[in-house]
Design a protein around this motif. Structure first.
Motif, PDB file in Angstrom:
ATOM      1  N   GLY A 136       0.789  -1.222   0.000  1.00 49.76           N
ATOM      2  CA  GLY A 136       0.000   0.000   0.000  1.00 49.76           C
ATOM      3  C   GLY A 136       0.824   1.277   0.000  1.00 49.76           C
ATOM      4  O   GLY A 136       0.271   2.372  -0.146  1.00 49.76           O
ATOM      5  N   LEU A 137       2.141   1.155   0.178  1.00 50.47           N
ATOM      6  CA  LEU A 137       3.006   2.336   0.129  1.00 50.47           C
ATOM      7  C   LEU A 137       3.025   2.909  -1.280  1.00 50.47           C
ATOM      8  O   LEU A 137       2.791   2.192  -2.258  1.00 50.47           O
ATOM      9  CB  LEU A 137       4.431   1.958   0.551  1.00 50.47           C
ATOM     10  N   PRO A 138       3.293   4.215  -1.414  1.00 49.77           N
ATOM     11  CA  PRO A 138       3.364   4.809  -2.761  1.00 49.77           C
ATOM     12  C   PRO A 138       4.369   4.055  -3.624  1.00 49.77           C
ATOM     13  O   PRO A 138       5.554   3.963  -3.265  1.00 49.77           O
ATOM     14  CB  PRO A 138       3.814   6.240  -2.477  1.00 49.77           C
ATOM     15  N   GLN A 139       3.924   3.519  -4.742  1.00 51.58           N
ATOM     16  CA  GLN A 139       4.793   2.707  -5.577  1.00 51.58           C
ATOM     17  C   GLN A 139       6.032   3.450  -6.060  1.00 51.58           C
ATOM     18  O   GLN A 139       7.133   2.871  -6.082  1.00 51.58           O
ATOM     19  CB  GLN A 139       4.007   2.155  -6.771  1.00 51.58           C
ATOM     20  N   PRO A 140       5.920   4.734  -6.458  1.00 50.80           N
ATOM     21  CA  PRO A 140       7.141   5.450  -6.869  1.00 50.80           C
ATOM     22  C   PRO A 140       8.204   5.490  -5.778  1.00 50.80           C
ATOM     23  O   PRO A 140       9.400   5.384  -6.061  1.00 50.80           O
ATOM     24  CB  PRO A 140       6.627   6.860  -7.188  1.00 50.80           C
ATOM     25  N   ALA A 141       7.768   5.626  -4.516  1.00 51.48           N
ATOM     26  CA  ALA A 141       8.723   5.682  -3.411  1.00 51.48           C
ATOM     27  C   ALA A 141       9.394   4.326  -3.220  1.00 51.48           C
ATOM     28  O   ALA A 141      10.611   4.244  -2.987  1.00 51.48           O
ATOM     29  CB  ALA A 141       8.003   6.097  -2.132  1.00 51.48           C
ATOM     30  N   VAL A 142       8.618   3.252  -3.308  1.00 51.74           N
ATOM     31  CA  VAL A 142       9.172   1.901  -3.158  1.00 51.74           C
ATOM     32  C   VAL A 142      10.184   1.621  -4.264  1.00 51.74           C
ATOM     33  O   VAL A 142      11.283   1.117  -4.018  1.00 51.74           O
ATOM     34  CB  VAL A 142       8.049   0.841  -3.194  1.00 51.74           C
ATOM     35  N   VAL A 143       9.816   1.968  -5.496  1.00 55.32           N
ATOM     36  CA  VAL A 143      10.701   1.726  -6.639  1.00 55.32           C
ATOM     37  C   VAL A 143      11.973   2.555  -6.524  1.00 55.32           C
ATOM     38  O   VAL A 143      13.081   2.057  -6.765  1.00 55.32           O
ATOM     39  CB  VAL A 143       9.966   2.039  -7.956  1.00 55.32           C
ATOM     40  N   ALA A 144      11.822   3.835  -6.144  1.00 54.18           N
ATOM     41  CA  ALA A 144      12.987   4.709  -6.026  1.00 54.18           C
ATOM     42  C   ALA A 144      13.944   4.227  -4.937  1.00 54.18           C
ATOM     43  O   ALA A 144      15.168   4.201  -5.133  1.00 54.18           O
ATOM     44  CB  ALA A 144      12.541   6.139  -5.725  1.00 54.18           C
ATOM     45  N   ALA A 145      13.391   3.833  -3.779  1.00 58.84           N
ATOM     46  CA  ALA A 145      14.232   3.345  -2.684  1.00 58.84           C
ATOM     47  C   ALA A 145      14.949   2.062  -3.074  1.00 58.84           C
ATOM     48  O   ALA A 145      16.138   1.882  -2.781  1.00 58.84           O
ATOM     49  CB  ALA A 145      13.379   3.119  -1.439  1.00 58.84           C
ATOM     50  N   THR A 146      14.239   1.171  -3.762  1.00 55.52           N
ATOM     51  CA  THR A 146      14.851  -0.083  -4.202  1.00 55.52           C
ATOM     52  C   THR A 146      15.958   0.173  -5.212  1.00 55.52           C
ATOM     53  O   THR A 146      17.042  -0.416  -5.142  1.00 55.52           O
ATOM     54  CB  THR A 146      13.788  -1.010  -4.822  1.00 55.52           C
ATOM     55  N   GLY A 147      15.686   1.060  -6.163  1.00 57.21           N
ATOM     56  CA  GLY A 147      16.697   1.403  -7.163  1.00 57.21           C
ATOM     57  C   GLY A 147      17.940   1.998  -6.525  1.00 57.21           C
ATOM     58  O   GLY A 147      19.067   1.691  -6.924  1.00 57.21           O
ATOM     59  N   ALA A 148      17.740   2.852  -5.508  1.00 57.94           N
ATOM     60  CA  ALA A 148      18.882   3.476  -4.826  1.00 57.94           C
ATOM     61  C   ALA A 148      19.722   2.433  -4.106  1.00 57.94           C
ATOM     62  O   ALA A 148      20.963   2.490  -4.126  1.00 57.94           O
ATOM     63  CB  ALA A 148      18.383   4.532  -3.842  1.00 57.94           C
ATOM     64  N   LEU A 149      19.079   1.456  -3.461  1.00 57.62           N
ATOM     65  CA  LEU A 149      19.811   0.391  -2.774  1.00 57.62           C
ATOM     66  C   LEU A 149      20.620  -0.453  -3.754  1.00 57.62           C
ATOM     67  O   LEU A 149      21.779  -0.790  -3.500  1.00 57.62           O
ATOM     68  CB  LEU A 149      18.837  -0.505  -2.012  1.00 57.62           C
ATOM     69  N   VAL A 150      20.007  -0.772  -4.885  1.00 58.20           N
ATOM     70  CA  VAL A 150      20.701  -1.578  -5.895  1.00 58.20           C
ATOM     71  C   VAL A 150      21.877  -0.803  -6.479  1.00 58.20           C
ATOM     72  O   VAL A 150      22.968  -1.352  -6.661  1.00 58.20           O
ATOM     73  CB  VAL A 150      19.723  -2.003  -7.009  1.00 58.20           C
ATOM     74  N   LEU A 151      21.667   0.480  -6.771  1.00 61.62           N
ATOM     75  CA  LEU A 151      22.749   1.316  -7.295  1.00 61.62           C
ATOM     76  C   LEU A 151      23.913   1.356  -6.307  1.00 61.62           C
ATOM     77  O   LEU A 151      25.082   1.236  -6.697  1.00 61.62           O
ATOM     78  CB  LEU A 151      22.239   2.728  -7.560  1.00 61.62           C
ATOM     79  N   ALA A 152      23.588   1.507  -5.021  1.00 60.38           N
ATOM     80  CA  ALA A 152      24.634   1.565  -4.000  1.00 60.38           C
ATOM     81  C   ALA A 152      25.380   0.245  -3.906  1.00 60.38           C
ATOM     82  O   ALA A 152      26.610   0.213  -3.802  1.00 60.38           O
ATOM     83  CB  ALA A 152      24.024   1.929  -2.646  1.00 60.38           C
ATOM     84  N   GLU A 153      24.632  -0.873  -3.940  1.00 60.07           N
ATOM     85  CA  GLU A 153      25.283  -2.177  -3.817  1.00 60.07           C
ATOM     86  C   GLU A 153      26.211  -2.457  -4.994  1.00 60.07           C
ATOM     87  O   GLU A 153      27.249  -3.082  -4.847  1.00 60.07           O
ATOM     88  CB  GLU A 153      24.247  -3.297  -3.730  1.00 60.07           C
TER      89      GLU A 153
ATOM     90  N   TRP B  83      11.333  -3.871 -12.515  1.00 59.77           N
ATOM     91  CA  TRP B  83      12.389  -4.556 -13.266  1.00 59.77           C
ATOM     92  C   TRP B  83      13.224  -3.571 -14.077  1.00 59.77           C
ATOM     93  O   TRP B  83      14.461  -3.629 -14.069  1.00 59.77           O
ATOM     94  CB  TRP B  83      11.759  -5.603 -14.179  1.00 59.77           C
ATOM     95  N   VAL B  84      12.562  -2.638 -14.769  1.00 62.26           N
ATOM     96  CA  VAL B  84      13.283  -1.672 -15.595  1.00 62.26           C
ATOM     97  C   VAL B  84      14.159  -0.766 -14.727  1.00 62.26           C
ATOM     98  O   VAL B  84      15.339  -0.533 -15.028  1.00 62.26           O
ATOM     99  CB  VAL B  84      12.293  -0.821 -16.427  1.00 62.26           C
ATOM    100  N   VAL B  85      13.593  -0.252 -13.631  1.00 61.71           N
ATOM    101  CA  VAL B  85      14.339   0.664 -12.763  1.00 61.71           C
ATOM    102  C   VAL B  85      15.530  -0.047 -12.118  1.00 61.71           C
ATOM    103  O   VAL B  85      16.644   0.490 -12.088  1.00 61.71           O
ATOM    104  CB  VAL B  85      13.416   1.249 -11.677  1.00 61.71           C
ATOM    105  N   VAL B  86      15.308  -1.251 -11.609  1.00 60.72           N
ATOM    106  CA  VAL B  86      16.397  -1.996 -10.970  1.00 60.72           C
ATOM    107  C   VAL B  86      17.488  -2.323 -11.976  1.00 60.72           C
ATOM    108  O   VAL B  86      18.685  -2.216 -11.673  1.00 60.72           O
ATOM    109  CB  VAL B  86      15.856  -3.286 -10.316  1.00 60.72           C
TER     110      VAL B  86
END
Length: 217
Positions: free
Chosen positions: A13-30, A62-65
């Motif tokens: 139920g969280l805002p999907q853009p926020a979930v996607v952005a946070a996930t993308g940032a974690l993957v970029l950092a890793e 998938w695209v963002v990650v």
């Protein structure tokens, strides 16, 4: 509904853009050299993937990650290209483990661009391979396609696992009732403890530099 179902529904139920952005940032950092040892990108991706309950959500995540993983790889490649073989003696590589750097270099010499693709699925080596490819002067035109294909396959696999795991957890809880919640929570806690213990052992086994890790020797 059970505790686990409520938690998964709350995450979805969280805002999907926020979930996607946070996930993308974690993957970029890793995927960026020096940060991958600390950023829980893979774990964060699996958790966020439980929100991929529809095809559009799956595709967007998938695209963002994939793009973030390729961007992290490219940053590592450029760093390796800039500093070359000196990378092995940097504090960052010492922290991650010089044996992993040697392993990445040996794999790269034997397999070329194919090593970049396969290394995506190998812990630690995944973080060091881009920089190793840059240090070895692997042409970027060969590196980039391998990085894209590897990142796309890695992202699809992990998002698929997370999505299926989330759906399965809901089904199990719905079928077995609230009594299953304690069992599921116990299993999750056991998995978390196992991951933390593994990370602690990896940190202890990694050579400790005499000073604060730096990028440049």
């Amino acid at each position: 509904m059970g505790l686990l179902t409520d938690a998964l529904n709350g995450l979805a139920g969280l805002p999907q853009p926020a979930v996607v952005a946070a996930t993308g940032a974690l993957v970029l950092a890793e995927c960026t050299l020096g940060v991958g040892f600390l950023a829980p990108g893979e774990s964060g991706l699996l958790i966020a993937s439980t929100t991929a309950t529809t095809v559009p959500r799956f595709v967007v995540l998938w695209v963002v990650v994939t793009l973030c993983a390729v961007a992290g790889d490219s940053i590592g490649y450029l760093i390796g290209r800039r500093y070359g073989d000196r990378m092995r003696e940097t504090g960052v590589v010492r922290k991650l483990g010089q044996q992993h750097w040697d392993r990445a270099g040996d794999f790269l010499r034997r397999r070329g661009w194919w090593a970049v693709l396969v290394a995506r699925f190998l812990p630690v080596v995944r973080t060091l391979m881009p920089a190793s490819a840059g240090a070895a002067n692997l042409p970027y035109r060969s590196f980039l396609p391998a990085s894209v294909v590897g990142a796309a396959a890695w992202a699809a696999l992990h998002i698929g696992i997370g999505a299926v795991a989330g759906a399965s957890a809901k089904y199990v809880e719905k079928t077995l009732g609230r009594a299953s919640t304690a069992v599921v929570v116990a299993l999750v806690l056991a998995a978390v403890v196992a991951v933390l213990v593994k990370r602690r052992r990896a940190k202890k086994s990694a050579p400790t530099p005499d000073r604060t890790p730096e990028l440049v020797p």
